[in-house]
Design a protein around this motif. Structure first.
Motif, PDB file in Angstrom:
ATOM      1  N   GLU A  13       0.811  -1.213   0.000  1.00 23.33           N
ATOM      2  CA  GLU A  13       0.000   0.000   0.000  1.00 23.33           C
ATOM      3  C   GLU A  13       0.847   1.267   0.000  1.00 23.33           C
ATOM      4  O   GLU A  13       0.503   2.254  -0.637  1.00 23.33           O
ATOM      5  N   TYR A  16       1.948   2.024  -3.536  1.00 24.54           N
ATOM      6  CA  TYR A  16       0.862   2.572  -4.350  1.00 24.54           C
ATOM      7  C   TYR A  16       0.546   4.006  -3.961  1.00 24.54           C
ATOM      8  O   TYR A  16       0.192   4.824  -4.815  1.00 24.54           O
ATOM      9  N   SER A  17       0.659   4.319  -2.685  1.00 24.71           N
ATOM     10  CA  SER A  17       0.418   5.695  -2.244  1.00 24.71           C
ATOM     11  C   SER A  17       1.412   6.648  -2.898  1.00 24.71           C
ATOM     12  O   SER A  17       1.062   7.765  -3.290  1.00 24.71           O
ATOM     13  N   LYS A  18       2.667   6.212  -3.034  1.00 23.47           N
ATOM     14  CA  LYS A  18       3.676   7.040  -3.697  1.00 23.47           C
ATOM     15  C   LYS A  18       3.296   7.263  -5.164  1.00 23.47           C
ATOM     16  O   LYS A  18       3.355   8.394  -5.669  1.00 23.47           O
ATOM     17  N   GLY A  21      -0.083   9.214  -5.364  1.00 28.44           N
ATOM     18  CA  GLY A  21       0.127  10.542  -4.821  1.00 28.44           C
ATOM     19  C   GLY A  21       0.842  11.426  -5.831  1.00 28.44           C
ATOM     20  O   GLY A  21       0.488  12.597  -6.029  1.00 28.44           O
ATOM     21  N   THR A  32      -5.644  14.241  -0.810  1.00 22.87           N
ATOM     22  CA  THR A  32      -5.992  12.930  -0.251  1.00 22.87           C
ATOM     23  C   THR A  32      -6.287  11.897  -1.341  1.00 22.87           C
ATOM     24  O   THR A  32      -6.768  10.804  -1.038  1.00 22.87           O
ATOM     25  N   ALA A  34      -4.616   9.758  -3.145  1.00 26.26           N
ATOM     26  CA  ALA A  34      -4.034   8.417  -3.029  1.00 26.26           C
ATOM     27  C   ALA A  34      -4.773   7.555  -2.016  1.00 26.26           C
ATOM     28  O   ALA A  34      -4.940   6.347  -2.222  1.00 26.26           O
ATOM     29  N   SER A  35      -5.216   8.147  -0.930  1.00 31.28           N
ATOM     30  CA  SER A  35      -5.956   7.380   0.077  1.00 31.28           C
ATOM     31  C   SER A  35      -7.429   7.233  -0.292  1.00 31.28           C
ATOM     32  O   SER A  35      -8.053   6.221   0.023  1.00 31.28           O
ATOM     33  N   LYS A  38      -8.167   4.026  -2.501  1.00 32.16           N
ATOM     34  CA  LYS A  38      -7.788   2.680  -2.060  1.00 32.16           C
ATOM     35  C   LYS A  38      -9.007   1.766  -2.084  1.00 32.16           C
ATOM     36  O   LYS A  38     -10.058   2.099  -1.564  1.00 32.16           O
ATOM     37  N   SER A 154      -8.323  -1.210   4.013  1.00 32.79           N
ATOM     38  CA  SER A 154      -8.769   0.102   3.543  1.00 32.79           C
ATOM     39  C   SER A 154     -10.179   0.403   4.038  1.00 32.79           C
ATOM     40  O   SER A 154     -10.970  -0.511   4.304  1.00 32.79           O
ATOM     41  N   THR A 174      -2.842   0.072   7.007  1.00 28.35           N
ATOM     42  CA  THR A 174      -2.990   1.282   6.197  1.00 28.35           C
ATOM     43  C   THR A 174      -3.624   2.411   6.991  1.00 28.35           C
ATOM     44  O   THR A 174      -3.289   3.582   6.807  1.00 28.35           O
TER      45      THR A 174
END
Length: 202
Positions: A13, A16-18, A21, A32, A34-35, A38, A154, A174
């Protein structure tokens, strides 16, 4: 048993956030972003971007995924082995596409034979928080959804598990325990030490 993939079985996770984002910043989306996405399918994620850029973003994602290592969380293999020994069917229910799953199994071939079925984003009409994927998973393992356990990290996935009617095990990898606990029947920090004896009784 029905398992989400990223953030539950494999520690991906953060990666993927990187990626998302960075995409969010490039296209001036919400901080927000990227979050927020999810648990949703790639098709739905791409709707946030200009149609002309979809192919390029998808190619960039697959290139990014091809270089990920997909480390399996401690405790995952032990618990999946316990399920196999007990004859309890299981499925992975993920919003990921088939390309990503092939990359995953090339990196972690031991996972392929540890579960009975895989439900990918292409197999459902509606992504999480809709319960569609978990209902499909229950159908495949031939277990009534009310008798299933859903393992999720998530918020969208936890909501999907709750909406499906399954018992929800929240994994606080997460999101914090404070966010996870209100919509989970049991909250744990990770899969480490997970065992059938720890699950809430039906």
């Amino acid at each position: 048993m029905l398992f989400d993939l990223d953030g539950v079985l494999v520690d991906s996770e953060g990666e993927y956030s990187k990626f998302w984002g960075g995409m969010g910043e490039r296209y001036s989306l919400a901080p927000t972003f990227a979050s927020d996405i999810k648990g949703t399918t790639i098709g739905e994620i791409l709707q946030n971007f200009p149609p002309a850029d979809h192919e390029g973003i998808l190619n960039a994602l697959h290139e990014f995924e091809s270089n990920m290592e997909y480390p399996v969380y401690p405790g995952v293999i032990d618990f999946l082995n316990e399920l196999k020994t007990a004859g309890i069917p299981s499925a992975i229910v993920t919003s990921s596409d088939n390309v990503k799953m092939e990359m995953l199994f090339s990196r972690r071939p031991e996972l392929r034979g540890m579960v009975d079925y895989i439900v990918t984003g292409s197999m459902v009409k509606h992504s999480k928080p809709d319960p569609d994927g978990y209902l499909k998973g229950a159908e495949l393992i031939n277990v009534p959804i009310a008798d299933c356990y859903v393992f999720e990290d998530s918020m969208q996935g936890l909501e999907a598990g709750r909406a499906s009617g399954a018992t929800v095990i929240g994994i606080a990898t997460t999101n914090s325990r404070e966010k996870v606990s209100p919509i989970a029947d049991l909250t744990v920090d990770s899969m480490e030490g997970m065992a059938l004896s720890r699950l809430p009784r039906k």
